[in-house]
Design an enzyme around this catalytic site. Structure first.
Site, PDB file in Angstrom:
ATOM      1  N   GLU A 131       0.786  -1.244   0.000  1.00  0.00           N
ATOM      2  CA  GLU A 131       0.000   0.000   0.000  1.00  0.00           C
ATOM      3  C   GLU A 131       0.820   1.298   0.000  1.00  0.00           C
ATOM      4  OE1 GLU A 131      -2.697  -0.465   3.307  1.00  0.00           O
ATOM      5  OE2 GLU A 131      -3.696  -2.153   2.394  1.00  0.00           O
ATOM      6  N   GLU A 174      -5.934 -10.951  -0.871  1.00  0.00           N
ATOM      7  CA  GLU A 174      -6.685 -10.747   0.391  1.00  0.00           C
ATOM      8  C   GLU A 174      -8.187 -10.718   0.109  1.00  0.00           C
ATOM      9  OE1 GLU A 174      -5.224  -7.375   2.655  1.00  0.00           O
ATOM     10  OE2 GLU A 174      -3.174  -7.698   1.977  1.00  0.00           O
TER      11      GLU A 174
HETATM   12  C1  GLA Z   1      -4.752  -4.596   4.525  1.00  0.00           C
HETATM   13  C2  GLA Z   1      -3.509  -5.369   4.909  1.00  0.00           C
HETATM   14  C3  GLA Z   1      -3.835  -6.642   5.595  1.00  0.00           C
HETATM   15  C4  GLA Z   1      -4.923  -6.486   6.617  1.00  0.00           C
HETATM   16  C5  GLA Z   1      -6.114  -5.847   5.990  1.00  0.00           C
HETATM   17  C6  GLA Z   1      -7.176  -5.725   7.019  1.00  0.00           C
HETATM   18  O1  GLA Z   1      -5.349  -5.093   3.410  1.00  0.00           O
HETATM   19  O2  GLA Z   1      -2.697  -5.653   3.829  1.00  0.00           O
HETATM   20  O3  GLA Z   1      -2.700  -7.130   6.245  1.00  0.00           O
HETATM   21  O4  GLA Z   1      -4.471  -5.722   7.710  1.00  0.00           O
HETATM   22  O5  GLA Z   1      -5.717  -4.577   5.532  1.00  0.00           O
HETATM   23  O6  GLA Z   1      -7.211  -6.819   7.881  1.00  0.00           O
END
Ligand code: GLA
Length: 363
Positions: free
Chosen positions: A160, A267
């Site tokens: 990010e 994710e």
């Molecule tokens: C982001 C992070 C993850 C996690 C999510 C929320 O996507 O990359 O590690 O913390 O937020 O759980």
């Protein structure tokens, strides 16, 4: 009384997004998602050490081929103080993977969140110099990647770093304020030096937004052009039952696959709540689940996996963020104590209808 009970029981089932799935009776109970997707990509899931000791462990082993520590490898957890690493949780996850023949994706080496102040500040609370920052970054990355060399096949090296604001290219984080874009490049270099065989990911969210996507792609191209060892791209896929649409996802996958690097969905979860105010969509903002939301979720999951299969020559893995609706970070985000039901297994660990849509695909 009986009618009242049925009504009550029925609404609890709907509110919780649980299904009774008669369909599962017809299915070969020995096969999991990893088997259904054998010729496509590795199916994975994020885990905590406690999940591996719970009744979710069996489900993980049966369904998935890869695990990602949800929090155990984040800087604040694994390296809480300058001269102190906390290995217990991450080690237990890696050991579980070894015992059960699962791959491990490491997550994440540097991220602007869950980062302790000791990493960014001097003893007076002032931001550290660039030189000190890079010493710390190198020590951190080298120590972790070396410890898990051969056990962790892929790392989310930088998480990010791109801004959601269309006026900024990079996220204006403390990391960026101290070290500029170099923190991204150096992180990849340190990780590559420590384990030249590991697959090194740049990982980000909101990848379906065309402006943000263009920025991510331009960062990857810049790194490629200057020899930074980025070797793969992670698309987080924290989506919802309204977006992305088929067209949005198609364009997203087409644009990223043009970079000719392996792509992973890192994710994935599909919230039953709209993540943003959608202008032209008829969205349901009620709390809890209902039949309409379940059906939309089922349809979206089906469509998402149709696209993923179409791009199987680029996509090498799909990881879900959490195992079942029993627990998800979305239960507390963006609203605290608002239960969400974003996954393929319900609160009793049974496969939801969306699971069967994904498992029993025809093309
Ligand atoms: C982001 C992070 C993850 C996690 C999510 C929320 O996507 O990359 O590690 O913390 O937020 O759980």
């Amino acid at each position: 009384m009986k009618a009242y009970f049925l009504l009550y029981f029925g609404s609890v089932l709907l509110l919780s997004c649980n299904n009774n799935n008669a369909q599962s009776q017809k299915i070969d109970s020995t096969r999991g998602l990893k088997d259904y997707y054998k010729g496509y990509f590795t199916m994975g899931v994020s885990v905590s050490p406690s999940a591996l000791k719970s009744n979710e462990a069996g489900l993980i082993i049966k369904q998935f081929g890869s695990i990602t520590p949800e929090n155990a490898m984040k800087l604040a957890n694994i390296h809480p103080k300058e001269n102190e690493y906390y290995w217990k949780d991450a080690d237990s996850i890696v050991a579980f993977a070894k015992r059960n023949n699962l791959k491990v994706r490491g997550h994440t080496l540097i991220w602007y969140q869950e980062i302790p102040s000791w990493f960014l500040e001097d003893s007076f609370g002032n931001p550290v110099t660039k030189e000190v920052f890079f010493q710390r970054l190198k020590e951190h990355i080298t120590t972790i990647v070396t410890r898990y060399k051969g056990s962790v096949y892929a790392w989310d090296v930088v998480n990010e770093a791109i801004s959601d604001d269309k006026n900024d290219f990079y996220r204006q984080s403390k990391l960026f304020q101290i070290a500029g874009e170099e923190f991204i490049f150096k992180a990849f270099e340190y990780a590559h030096e420590a384990d030249p065989n590991a697959l090194l990911f740049y990982n980000d969210y909101n990848e379906i937004d065309p402006i943000k996507r263009a920025k991510i792609i331009s960062l990857i191209k810049k790194m490629q052009a200057s020899g930074v060892p980025v070797s793969a791209i992670g698309l987080q896929a924290h989506w919802d039952i309204y977006e992305p649409t088929k067209e949005q996802l198609e364009t997203t996958l087409k644009d990223f696959s043009a970079l000719k690097l392996p792509l992973q969905i890192t994710e994935m979860d599909i919230s039953i709540y709209p993540r943003k105010p959608y202008k032209n969509l008829d969205v349901d903002t009620t709390i809890g689940c209902n039949l309409k939301k379940q059906t939309l979720q089922q349809r979206q999951y089906k469509m998402y996996f149709e696209r993923f299969r179409k791009y199987k020559s680029s996509i090498t893995g799909v990881t879900f963020w959490d195992i079942s609706d029993k627990h998800s970070w979305l239960d507390n985000f963006p609203i605290k104590n608002r239960k969400d039901y974003p996954l393929l297994f319900d609160t009793t660990l049974k496969p939801k209808k969306a699971f069967w849509e994904i498992a029993l695909f025809k093309n």
